[in-house]
Design a protein around this motif. Structure first.
Motif, PDB file in Angstrom:
ATOM      1  N   GLY A 258      38.468  16.014  -0.648  1.00  0.00           N
ATOM      2  CA  GLY A 258      38.380  17.757  -0.405  1.00  0.00           C
ATOM      3  C   GLY A 258      37.864  18.375  -1.649  1.00  0.00           C
ATOM      4  O   GLY A 258      36.934  19.182  -1.535  1.00  0.00           O
ATOM      5  N   PHE A 259      38.564  17.971  -2.866  1.00  0.00           N
ATOM      6  CA  PHE A 259      38.178  18.819  -4.003  1.00  0.00           C
ATOM      7  C   PHE A 259      37.190  18.047  -4.966  1.00  0.00           C
ATOM      8  O   PHE A 259      36.553  18.884  -5.962  1.00  0.00           O
ATOM      9  N   GLN A 260      36.879  16.862  -4.844  1.00  0.00           N
ATOM     10  CA  GLN A 260      36.039  16.212  -5.721  1.00  0.00           C
ATOM     11  C   GLN A 260      34.804  15.874  -4.940  1.00  0.00           C
ATOM     12  O   GLN A 260      33.548  16.173  -5.383  1.00  0.00           O
ATOM     13  N   GLU A 261      34.772  15.584  -3.732  1.00  0.00           N
ATOM     14  CA  GLU A 261      33.588  15.359  -2.916  1.00  0.00           C
ATOM     15  C   GLU A 261      33.213  16.329  -2.036  1.00  0.00           C
ATOM     16  O   GLU A 261      32.054  16.443  -1.507  1.00  0.00           O
ATOM     17  N   SER A 262      34.085  17.412  -1.923  1.00  0.00           N
ATOM     18  CA  SER A 262      33.837  18.742  -1.287  1.00  0.00           C
ATOM     19  C   SER A 262      33.643  18.555   0.221  1.00  0.00           C
ATOM     20  O   SER A 262      32.772  19.215   1.100  1.00  0.00           O
ATOM     21  N   ARG A 263      34.383  17.358   0.804  1.00  0.00           N
ATOM     22  CA  ARG A 263      34.246  17.028   2.385  1.00  0.00           C
ATOM     23  C   ARG A 263      35.593  17.573   2.843  1.00  0.00           C
ATOM     24  O   ARG A 263      36.402  16.872   3.219  1.00  0.00           O
ATOM     25  N   PHE A 264      35.542  18.812   3.020  1.00  0.00           N
ATOM     26  CA  PHE A 264      36.726  19.266   3.439  1.00  0.00           C
ATOM     27  C   PHE A 264      37.232  19.185   5.035  1.00  0.00           C
ATOM     28  O   PHE A 264      38.338  18.919   5.387  1.00  0.00           O
ATOM     29  N   GLY A 265      36.180  18.963   5.603  1.00  0.00           N
ATOM     30  CA  GLY A 265      36.316  18.437   6.877  1.00  0.00           C
ATOM     31  C   GLY A 265      37.197  17.110   7.114  1.00  0.00           C
ATOM     32  O   GLY A 265      38.057  16.845   7.840  1.00  0.00           O
ATOM     33  N   TYR A 266      36.556  16.337   6.331  1.00  0.00           N
ATOM     34  CA  TYR A 266      36.952  14.843   6.399  1.00  0.00           C
ATOM     35  C   TYR A 266      38.358  14.743   5.663  1.00  0.00           C
ATOM     36  O   TYR A 266      39.420  14.140   6.115  1.00  0.00           O
ATOM     37  N   ALA A 267      38.745  15.661   4.828  1.00  0.00           N
ATOM     38  CA  ALA A 267      39.846  15.541   3.935  1.00  0.00           C
ATOM     39  C   ALA A 267      40.709  16.290   4.971  1.00  0.00           C
ATOM     40  O   ALA A 267      42.307  15.841   5.011  1.00  0.00           O
ATOM     41  N   GLY A 268      40.600  17.102   5.812  1.00  0.00           N
ATOM     42  CA  GLY A 268      41.560  18.022   6.710  1.00  0.00           C
ATOM     43  C   GLY A 268      41.797  16.884   7.547  1.00  0.00           C
ATOM     44  O   GLY A 268      42.932  16.982   8.109  1.00  0.00           O
ATOM     45  N   ALA A 269      41.051  15.996   7.899  1.00  0.00           N
ATOM     46  CA  ALA A 269      41.286  15.092   9.033  1.00  0.00           C
ATOM     47  C   ALA A 269      42.485  14.110   8.545  1.00  0.00           C
ATOM     48  O   ALA A 269      43.175  13.656   9.200  1.00  0.00           O
ATOM     49  N   ALA A 270      42.200  13.662   7.196  1.00  0.00           N
ATOM     50  CA  ALA A 270      42.957  12.764   6.617  1.00  0.00           C
ATOM     51  C   ALA A 270      44.542  13.187   6.262  1.00  0.00           C
ATOM     52  O   ALA A 270      45.484  12.716   6.527  1.00  0.00           O
ATOM     53  N   SER A 271      44.346  14.487   6.040  1.00  0.00           N
ATOM     54  CA  SER A 271      45.574  15.339   5.831  1.00  0.00           C
ATOM     55  C   SER A 271      46.445  15.479   7.101  1.00  0.00           C
ATOM     56  O   SER A 271      47.744  15.233   6.888  1.00  0.00           O
ATOM     57  N   PHE A 272      45.690  15.819   8.075  1.00  0.00           N
ATOM     58  CA  PHE A 272      46.509  15.799   9.465  1.00  0.00           C
ATOM     59  C   PHE A 272      47.107  14.619   9.692  1.00  0.00           C
ATOM     60  O   PHE A 272      48.532  14.113  10.593  1.00  0.00           O
ATOM     61  N   ILE A 273      46.552  13.366   9.414  1.00  0.00           N
ATOM     62  CA  ILE A 273      47.082  11.909   9.798  1.00  0.00           C
ATOM     63  C   ILE A 273      48.226  11.623   8.816  1.00  0.00           C
ATOM     64  O   ILE A 273      49.129  11.357   9.253  1.00  0.00           O
ATOM     65  N   LEU A 274      48.112  12.282   7.603  1.00  0.00           N
ATOM     66  CA  LEU A 274      49.285  11.946   6.963  1.00  0.00           C
ATOM     67  C   LEU A 274      50.350  12.899   7.258  1.00  0.00           C
ATOM     68  O   LEU A 274      51.739  12.392   7.178  1.00  0.00           O
TER      69      LEU A 274
END
Length: 294
Positions: A258-274
């Motif tokens: 999310g904050f290093q690669e700026s892939r907020f959508g991808y990070a959002g999916a990972a955070s919801f899985i967590l």
């Protein structure tokens, strides 16, 4: 009017806490879920018209991501080893410290609690120097005894255990205080009655102390599992997820995407899985607790 004030009074007390919970916890959960269905990045933040809906693509691709799969394994490695050790050690220390109330025991309580209130970033930086393979204190002591230097943060498996050692040392204090409070709340007449019946220390521990601590143990186990599933600061400061992604946790993976690669959508999916994993583990714990009480 007076009855209305009585009804509204409780809401004035819980209102600020509920407001903070909604703004900083509940709303971000739904935002991260929404981001997981888009290709949001830095360009999308600047121009929302360029954000596209991608459906379940992120949720499908993330389980094909070797780093994410490794982060799940690493996270459960931390949880399955670290949480039981923290609970057992903090309970054992609390039992030992509960036997005395003089200045010596008070000093030990402060010593064990001190790491918990120390800034984790500062602690992690200092431990990084201690773990240094060439000049660290730990390897200096090991070398002085005639043993080979240990690659504390250079080997993937050893790095995980090194982070665990720091995290365990850091987390014992808070749980120790909780167990101490629960121990001191046990009525002394229980122990007096047991002594009259001829019970020894082990029997009093088994039949009085541990059953009386069941709710404290349950509370600590739930909070520790939730906290350790979000294991972040130690690998972020000390290893950055390396070596070879051997220490990357799910929380660190989310941060990097999310904050290093700026892939907020991808990070959002990972955070919801967590989030789903945390909810599932918590529900399982409560279901086991209910079965024990039945």
């Amino acid at each position: 009017m007076y009855k209305l004030k009585l009804r509204l009074t409780p809401f004035f007390f819980i209102g600020p806490a509920v407001f903070l919970l909604i703004v900083f916890s509940i709303i971000p959960i739904f935002i991260s879920l929404g981001l997981g269905f888009t290709d949001m990045d830095l360009l999308g933040l600047a121009d929302w018209s360029k954000v596209q809906f991608v459906g379940f693509d992120h949720f499908e691709n993330i389980f094909k991501d070797d780093v994410f799969i490794k982060s799940i394994g690493n996270t459960f490695f931390y949880v399955l080893i670290g949480v039981p050790i923290v609970i057992v050690l903090s309970l054992a220390i609390a039992l030992l410290l509960n036997y005395g109330s003089n200045m010596l025991f008070s000093g030990f309580r402060a010593v064990y609690y001190m790491p918990s209130i120390t800034n984790i970033v500062a602690v992690a930086v200092i431990w990084s120097f201690l773990y240094n393979q060439e000049y660290g204190l730990f390897n200096y002591l090991i070398s002085s005894l005639g043993f080979d230097k240990v690659p504390w943060l250079q080997d993937p498996l050893m790095a995980k255990f090194s982070l665990l050692l720091l995290a365990i040392w850091k987390n014992i204090g808070v749980d120790m205080i909780i167990f101490l409070a629960a121990l001191q709340a046990i009525p002394k007449m229980y122990y007096e009655a047991a002594e009259i019946d001829g019970a020894n220390r082990w029997q009093k521990l088994k039949y009085i102390t541990l059953p009386s601590l069941s709710y404290a143990i349950f509370f600590v186990s739930v909070t520790k599992l939730i906290g350790w599933l979000q294991f972040f600061e130690e690998p972020f400061v000390m290893t950055g997820g390396g070596p070879l992604d051997g220490t990357v946790s799910m929380a660190l993976f989310i941060y990097q995407e999310g904050f290093q690669e700026s892939r907020f959508g991808y990070a959002g999916a990972a955070s919801f899985i967590l989030f789903i994993i945390i909810i599932f583990v918590t529900i399982v714990q409560f279901s086991f607790k209910k079965r024990e009480e039945m």
